[in-house]
Scaffold this active site. Structure first.
Site, PDB file in Angstrom:
ATOM      1  N   SER A   1     -56.643   9.414 -76.391  1.00 27.79           N
ATOM      2  CA  SER A   1     -55.455   9.412 -75.768  1.00 27.79           C
ATOM      3  C   SER A   1     -55.288  10.974 -75.174  1.00 27.79           C
ATOM      4  O   SER A   1     -55.647  11.861 -75.873  1.00 27.79           O
ATOM      5  CB  SER A   1     -54.538   8.807 -76.144  1.00 27.79           C
TER       6      SER A   1
ATOM      7  N   LYS B   1     -54.671   9.027 -83.289  1.00 33.50           N
ATOM      8  CA  LYS B   1     -55.936   9.049 -82.487  1.00 33.50           C
ATOM      9  C   LYS B   1     -56.698  10.174 -82.731  1.00 33.50           C
ATOM     10  O   LYS B   1     -58.001  10.353 -82.369  1.00 33.50           O
ATOM     11  CB  LYS B   1     -55.121   9.192 -80.968  1.00 33.50           C
TER      12      LYS B   1
ATOM     13  N   TYR C   1     -48.537   8.273 -83.990  1.00 38.23           N
ATOM     14  CA  TYR C   1     -49.677   7.700 -82.999  1.00 38.23           C
ATOM     15  C   TYR C   1     -50.504   8.809 -82.738  1.00 38.23           C
ATOM     16  O   TYR C   1     -51.912   8.564 -82.771  1.00 38.23           O
ATOM     17  CB  TYR C   1     -48.685   7.236 -81.810  1.00 38.23           C
TER      18      TYR C   1
END
Ligand SMILES: NC(=O)c1ccc[n+]([C@@H]2O[C@H](COP(=O)([O-])OP(=O)(O)OC[C@H]3O[C@@H](n4cnc5c(N)ncnc54)[C@H](O)[C@@H]3O)[C@@H](O)[C@H]2O)c1
Ligand SMILES: O=c1ccn([C@@H]2O[C@H](COP(=O)(O)OP(=O)(O)O[C@H]3O[C@H](CO)[C@@H](O)[C@H](O)[C@H]3O)[C@@H](O)[C@H]2O)c(=O)[nH]1
Length: 339
Positions: A126, A154, A150
């Site tokens: 991302s 990633k 989050y």
């Protein structure tokens, strides 16, 4: 011989669109999904779109035995890994669950791949892995950082894959850093379908358009952008899906590992999106300007040059395509619910 791809999270938003693009590109695809964030009817819809039976294993990436059973049942040639938890706000309240699914799940998958002799993986990363910057467009070499659990998962996912790849020359990876996915497949049979009040702009506008939410809250109109509202790099989900096919094609043809942005390189504002969506649904959608959302950046868009040079990937669809396809999907879905 058709190559067989394991698609984890293949019943989810981006995964289901990528399923269609992979099948259209001639791959055999096996889906692994635990349906924690996907509707049960997605495989039936994929069958209608592709006109062929869909192979689905309802399994959790945390269940190593179940993942190994899928590798035992099919001769997998490569993996496209989408399965993950993805809500940034939630990742701050249940960080361990995020680390478990997104990192332990990835480790389980890599171990199973290694044991099965499968060494090619395309990984959903991302743009959230970039450190806060005011230097746009953002190239892949930009400084990395994380502002949420989050984002940390990633970033860790990327590092785990690169570290493992360094231990054995057979590994090849495509790490794809997405900007803001939007829109739906042209069939209007699959699309983004959040169960709760959406945090993201397009699904929120979509719910206003179908009358499930009363008005869009525009989070600030005093940013240093052309119309004062936040600017982002929205990319049509089918362009994103085709970016995965390009990455996979390259790896299957023996290309080197790569890390690339998948975006358009263009920025659109909140008001641009609202105007385009209003045009798509045929009425002016209501909005009011509220306070800025904490942690938001004024502007964020990627440099797409590396994906073009390495993979020949270029997004083809524009904001109107994203809004039209989203409206076709969401209005159909909402009519079906009302029926
Ligand atoms: N949507 C975005 O804005 C965005 C942006 C950048 C990156 N990504 C990444 O792309 C990937 C797909 O995102 P999406 O928007 O399609 O999300 P999604 O939630 O629609 O899809 C994820 C899928 O994974 C499945 N899943 C979740 N946990 C699982 C588990 N433990 N085992 C098996 N399946 C599991 C879910 O049921 C769902 O079908 C994710 O890795 C996400 O982090 C998304
Ligand atoms: O109800 C809303 C929702 C959003 N916005 C604005 O719309 C823009 C886009 O917001 P959103 O769709 O939430 O995307 P991002 O803020 O870019 O965040 C997404 O993209 C980031 C970079 O990849 C990830 O870190 C996040 O997880 C992901 O949600 C921003 O200017 C927001 O302030 C509104 O005005 N009203």
């Amino acid at each position: 011989m058709r190559k067989t791809i394991l698609l984890t999270g293949g019943a989810g938003y981006i995964g289901s669109h990528t399923y269609v693009a992979l099948v259209q590109a001639g791959y055999e695809v096996v889906i692994l999904d635990n349906f924690s964030n996907a509707r049960a009817d997605v495989p039936d819809r994929l069958e209608v779109i592709t006109g062929a039976p869909v192979t689905v294993h309802r399994a959790d990436v945390l269940d190593k035995q179940a993942v190994a059973a899928v590798f035992a049942a099919h001769k997998i040639d490569a993996v496209v890994h989408f399965a993950a938890r993805k809500a940034v706000g939630e990742s701050q309240t249940i960080p361990l669950e995020y680390i478990e699914t997104n990192c332990t799940g990835l480790v389980n998958l890599l171990m199973t791949m290694r044991d099965a002799g499968v060494f090619r993986i395309v990984f959903s990363s991302s743009a959230t892995v970039y450190a806060e910057t005011e230097d746009w467009p953002i190239p892949e070499e930009a400084e990395l950082g994380y502002a949420s659990t989050y984002a940390l998962t990633k970033l860790m996912g990327e590092q785990i894959i690169r570290q493992v790849a360094g231990s054995d020359a057979r590994w090849r990876h495509g790490i794809l850093r997405y900007f803001n996915p939007a829109g739906a497949h042209e069939s209007a049979l699959i699309g983004e379908d959040p169960r709760d009040i959406p945090n993201n702009l397009m699904p929120y506008i979509a719910k206003v358009a179908v009358g499930e939410l009363p008005t869009l809250n525009v989070f600030g109109d005093d940013y240093p952008t052309p119309d004062g509202t936040g600017v982002r790099d929205y990319i049509h989900v089918m362009d994103l899906a085709e970016g995965h096919v390009k990455s996979l094609d390259a790896l299957m043809a023996g290309a080197e590992s790569h890390i690339v942005n998948l975006g358009t390189g263009k920025g659109y504002s909140v008001l641009d999106m609202l105007a385009s969506y209003s045009k798509a649904c045929g009425r002016d959608l209501p909005y009011r300007v509220t306070e800025r959302r904490a942690g938001d950046l004024a502007c964020y868009f990627g440099d797409p040059a590396k994906a073009k040079a390495l993979l020949g990937f270029q997004a083809r669809r524009d904001l109107d395509d994203m809004c039209r396809s989203s409206w076709a999907w969401i209005s159909r879905r909402s009519n079906m619910r009302g029926a």
